[in-house]
Design a protein around this motif. Sequence first.
Motif, PDB file in Angstrom:
ATOM      1  N   ARG A  98       0.826  -1.205   0.000  1.00  0.00           N
ATOM      2  CA  ARG A  98       0.000   0.000   0.000  1.00  0.00           C
ATOM      3  C   ARG A  98       0.861   1.256   0.000  1.00  0.00           C
ATOM      4  O   ARG A  98       0.531   2.240  -0.667  1.00  0.00           O
ATOM      5  CB  ARG A  98      -0.931  -0.001   1.214  1.00  0.00           C
ATOM      6  CG  ARG A  98      -1.895   1.179   1.224  1.00  0.00           C
ATOM      7  CD  ARG A  98      -2.983   0.987   2.252  1.00  0.00           C
ATOM      8  NE  ARG A  98      -2.454   0.869   3.600  1.00  0.00           N
ATOM      9  CZ  ARG A  98      -3.205   0.599   4.669  1.00  0.00           C
ATOM     10  NH1 ARG A  98      -4.496   0.400   4.533  1.00  0.00           N
ATOM     11  NH2 ARG A  98      -2.655   0.510   5.866  1.00  0.00           N
ATOM     12  N   MET A  99       1.971   1.238   0.738  1.00  0.00           N
ATOM     13  CA  MET A  99       2.830   2.419   0.782  1.00  0.00           C
ATOM     14  C   MET A  99       3.477   2.667  -0.576  1.00  0.00           C
ATOM     15  O   MET A  99       3.593   3.812  -1.031  1.00  0.00           O
ATOM     16  CB  MET A  99       3.907   2.252   1.850  1.00  0.00           C
ATOM     17  CG  MET A  99       4.889   3.410   1.910  1.00  0.00           C
ATOM     18  SD  MET A  99       5.820   3.454   3.445  1.00  0.00           S
ATOM     19  CE  MET A  99       4.550   3.992   4.569  1.00  0.00           C
ATOM     20  N   ALA A 100       3.881   1.580  -1.264  1.00  0.00           N
ATOM     21  CA  ALA A 100       4.500   1.734  -2.579  1.00  0.00           C
ATOM     22  C   ALA A 100       3.522   2.333  -3.571  1.00  0.00           C
ATOM     23  O   ALA A 100       3.843   3.264  -4.308  1.00  0.00           O
ATOM     24  CB  ALA A 100       5.005   0.377  -3.078  1.00  0.00           C
ATOM     25  N   ILE A 101       2.284   1.816  -3.586  1.00  0.00           N
ATOM     26  CA  ILE A 101       1.284   2.315  -4.514  1.00  0.00           C
ATOM     27  C   ILE A 101       0.884   3.741  -4.171  1.00  0.00           C
ATOM     28  O   ILE A 101       0.587   4.548  -5.058  1.00  0.00           O
ATOM     29  CB  ILE A 101       0.053   1.388  -4.515  1.00  0.00           C
ATOM     30  CG1 ILE A 101       0.457   0.008  -5.026  1.00  0.00           C
ATOM     31  CG2 ILE A 101      -1.068   1.956  -5.364  1.00  0.00           C
ATOM     32  CD1 ILE A 101      -0.643  -1.017  -4.956  1.00  0.00           C
ATOM     33  N   ALA A 102       0.868   4.067  -2.865  1.00  0.00           N
ATOM     34  CA  ALA A 102       0.522   5.420  -2.447  1.00  0.00           C
ATOM     35  C   ALA A 102       1.542   6.423  -2.971  1.00  0.00           C
ATOM     36  O   ALA A 102       1.203   7.566  -3.291  1.00  0.00           O
ATOM     37  CB  ALA A 102       0.436   5.497  -0.921  1.00  0.00           C
ATOM     38  N   ASN A 103       2.811   6.004  -3.057  1.00  0.00           N
ATOM     39  CA  ASN A 103       3.844   6.884  -3.588  1.00  0.00           C
ATOM     40  C   ASN A 103       3.710   7.039  -5.101  1.00  0.00           C
ATOM     41  O   ASN A 103       3.836   8.126  -5.630  1.00  0.00           O
ATOM     42  CB  ASN A 103       5.231   6.332  -3.239  1.00  0.00           C
ATOM     43  CG  ASN A 103       5.677   6.723  -1.845  1.00  0.00           C
ATOM     44  OD1 ASN A 103       6.282   7.764  -1.652  1.00  0.00           O
ATOM     45  ND2 ASN A 103       5.353   5.879  -0.869  1.00  0.00           N
ATOM     46  N   SER A 104       3.449   5.935  -5.769  1.00  0.00           N
ATOM     47  CA  SER A 104       3.272   5.965  -7.220  1.00  0.00           C
ATOM     48  C   SER A 104       2.770   4.606  -7.673  1.00  0.00           C
ATOM     49  O   SER A 104       3.313   3.572  -7.272  1.00  0.00           O
ATOM     50  CB  SER A 104       4.595   6.288  -7.924  1.00  0.00           C
ATOM     51  OG  SER A 104       4.468   6.101  -9.318  1.00  0.00           O
ATOM     52  N   PHE A 105       1.737   4.604  -8.525  1.00  0.00           N
ATOM     53  CA  PHE A 105       1.230   3.341  -9.042  1.00  0.00           C
ATOM     54  C   PHE A 105       2.288   2.644  -9.887  1.00  0.00           C
ATOM     55  O   PHE A 105       2.218   1.433 -10.108  1.00  0.00           O
ATOM     56  CB  PHE A 105      -0.029   3.579  -9.878  1.00  0.00           C
ATOM     57  CG  PHE A 105      -0.786   2.323 -10.176  1.00  0.00           C
ATOM     58  CD1 PHE A 105      -1.585   1.737  -9.211  1.00  0.00           C
ATOM     59  CD2 PHE A 105      -0.691   1.725 -11.428  1.00  0.00           C
ATOM     60  CE1 PHE A 105      -2.285   0.570  -9.481  1.00  0.00           C
ATOM     61  CE2 PHE A 105      -1.393   0.559 -11.713  1.00  0.00           C
ATOM     62  CZ  PHE A 105      -2.185  -0.016 -10.727  1.00  0.00           C
ATOM     63  N   GLY A 106       3.282   3.406 -10.321  1.00  0.00           N
ATOM     64  CA  GLY A 106       4.370   2.813 -11.086  1.00  0.00           C
ATOM     65  C   GLY A 106       5.144   1.773 -10.305  1.00  0.00           C
ATOM     66  O   GLY A 106       5.741   0.860 -10.887  1.00  0.00           O
ATOM     67  N   TRP A 107       5.130   1.893  -8.955  1.00  0.00           N
ATOM     68  CA  TRP A 107       5.820   0.899  -8.139  1.00  0.00           C
ATOM     69  C   TRP A 107       5.183  -0.472  -8.296  1.00  0.00           C
ATOM     70  O   TRP A 107       5.869  -1.498  -8.252  1.00  0.00           O
ATOM     71  CB  TRP A 107       5.817   1.303  -6.671  1.00  0.00           C
ATOM     72  CG  TRP A 107       6.817   2.362  -6.337  1.00  0.00           C
ATOM     73  CD1 TRP A 107       6.573   3.610  -5.845  1.00  0.00           C
ATOM     74  CD2 TRP A 107       8.242   2.272  -6.455  1.00  0.00           C
ATOM     75  NE1 TRP A 107       7.745   4.301  -5.664  1.00  0.00           N
ATOM     76  CE2 TRP A 107       8.790   3.507  -6.023  1.00  0.00           C
ATOM     77  CE3 TRP A 107       9.110   1.266  -6.899  1.00  0.00           C
ATOM     78  CZ2 TRP A 107      10.154   3.754  -6.019  1.00  0.00           C
ATOM     79  CZ3 TRP A 107      10.477   1.517  -6.892  1.00  0.00           C
ATOM     80  CH2 TRP A 107      10.980   2.749  -6.455  1.00  0.00           C
ATOM     81  N   LEU A 108       3.867  -0.516  -8.440  1.00  0.00           N
ATOM     82  CA  LEU A 108       3.192  -1.793  -8.645  1.00  0.00           C
ATOM     83  C   LEU A 108       3.629  -2.417  -9.964  1.00  0.00           C
ATOM     84  O   LEU A 108       3.911  -3.618 -10.033  1.00  0.00           O
ATOM     85  CB  LEU A 108       1.673  -1.611  -8.628  1.00  0.00           C
ATOM     86  CG  LEU A 108       0.844  -2.876  -8.883  1.00  0.00           C
ATOM     87  CD1 LEU A 108       1.143  -3.942  -7.837  1.00  0.00           C
ATOM     88  CD2 LEU A 108      -0.639  -2.542  -8.904  1.00  0.00           C
ATOM     89  N   LEU A 109       3.707  -1.594 -11.008  1.00  0.00           N
ATOM     90  CA  LEU A 109       4.169  -2.076 -12.303  1.00  0.00           C
ATOM     91  C   LEU A 109       5.620  -2.546 -12.202  1.00  0.00           C
ATOM     92  O   LEU A 109       5.984  -3.594 -12.753  1.00  0.00           O
ATOM     93  CB  LEU A 109       4.038  -0.971 -13.352  1.00  0.00           C
ATOM     94  CG  LEU A 109       4.505  -1.316 -14.770  1.00  0.00           C
ATOM     95  CD1 LEU A 109       3.684  -2.476 -15.338  1.00  0.00           C
ATOM     96  CD2 LEU A 109       4.395  -0.095 -15.674  1.00  0.00           C
ATOM     97  N   PHE A 110       6.439  -1.769 -11.483  1.00  0.00           N
ATOM     98  CA  PHE A 110       7.838  -2.148 -11.274  1.00  0.00           C
ATOM     99  C   PHE A 110       7.930  -3.498 -10.581  1.00  0.00           C
ATOM    100  O   PHE A 110       8.711  -4.369 -10.974  1.00  0.00           O
ATOM    101  CB  PHE A 110       8.526  -1.063 -10.442  1.00  0.00           C
ATOM    102  CG  PHE A 110       9.959  -1.367 -10.099  1.00  0.00           C
ATOM    103  CD1 PHE A 110      10.983  -1.014 -10.961  1.00  0.00           C
ATOM    104  CD2 PHE A 110      10.291  -2.008  -8.915  1.00  0.00           C
ATOM    105  CE1 PHE A 110      12.305  -1.284 -10.649  1.00  0.00           C
ATOM    106  CE2 PHE A 110      11.602  -2.292  -8.592  1.00  0.00           C
ATOM    107  CZ  PHE A 110      12.620  -1.926  -9.465  1.00  0.00           C
ATOM    108  N   PHE A 111       7.116  -3.672  -9.540  1.00  0.00           N
ATOM    109  CA  PHE A 111       7.114  -4.926  -8.788  1.00  0.00           C
ATOM    110  C   PHE A 111       6.748  -6.102  -9.692  1.00  0.00           C
ATOM    111  O   PHE A 111       7.419  -7.142  -9.695  1.00  0.00           O
ATOM    112  CB  PHE A 111       6.136  -4.827  -7.621  1.00  0.00           C
ATOM    113  CG  PHE A 111       5.916  -6.130  -6.904  1.00  0.00           C
ATOM    114  CD1 PHE A 111       6.819  -6.553  -5.940  1.00  0.00           C
ATOM    115  CD2 PHE A 111       4.823  -6.926  -7.194  1.00  0.00           C
ATOM    116  CE1 PHE A 111       6.635  -7.754  -5.281  1.00  0.00           C
ATOM    117  CE2 PHE A 111       4.620  -8.123  -6.545  1.00  0.00           C
ATOM    118  CZ  PHE A 111       5.527  -8.544  -5.574  1.00  0.00           C
TER     119      PHE A 111
END
Length: 212
Positions: free
Chosen positions: A170-183
Motif C-alpha cells: 500500500r505504501m509503494a502504490i501510495a507513492n506511485s502506481f508505477g511501483w506496482l508495475l515495477f514490482f
Amino acid sequence: MGFELLCMASIALLFGLVVTFSGYRLFLFLLPIWGFFTGFVLGAQTIDFLFNTGLFATVTGWVVGFFVGLIFAVLAYLFYFLAVGIISFSLGYGATVAILAWIGLPSGFLLWLIAVIVGVALAVVVYMFNVQKYAIIVATAVGGTGMIIYTFLAVFNGAGAVSLLNNPVRMAIANSFGWLLFFLVVAGMGIAGQIMATRSFEAESYNRMSEM
C-alpha cells in the motif's frame, strides 16, 4: 545522501537483486535468514493484530518476534521439509496481509486469521503437488523485488521501516502506481530467469538432525 547510507542502500539493492534472480540456487544459504525474518514479522504482527498494540510498538512485540524468528531459523536450518513449508507459508501469509490491507480490511484478528489460513493452505498445496522448487523460486523473486522497492522507498522517500513492514504494498502504490508495475515486471523477470537458469538444477533435501 551520506556515505554510510549510500553503502547500506547499495548492499541492500545488490542483495535484493541476487535473491530475485538467483534465490533458488542460494536457497540453502538463505534458509536461516528467511526463517528468522518470517518468524520475526509473524510474531510481531500477531501481537499487533490480536492486541492492537502497533507493529513493534511494545517490548512484547519485539520479544515474541525475536523468539519466533529464532525458532523458525533453527527449524529451517535443520529440516528441509520445514524450510520449504516456512518459505511457502511466508509467501501466502505476506501476500494475503498486503492485499487485504490494501483493499481496506482493517488490521485485526480477522486479517491475521485469514492470512495464517492462506499461508498454511499454500504450504500444504506445495507439498501435495510437489512444486517445492517453484514455490521457492516465486517466493525469492517476490521477496527480492520487495527488498529492492523497500530500499528505494526508505532512501528516496524517507519511509520508516515500521510502516514499510506493516504494509509495503500500500505504501509503494501510495507513492506511485508505477511501483506496482515495477514490482510485477521485476518479480516476473526474476521468476522467469530462475526457471530458465535452474532447469537442470535441484536443491538437495536434508535432515541435519539425523546427520548429527
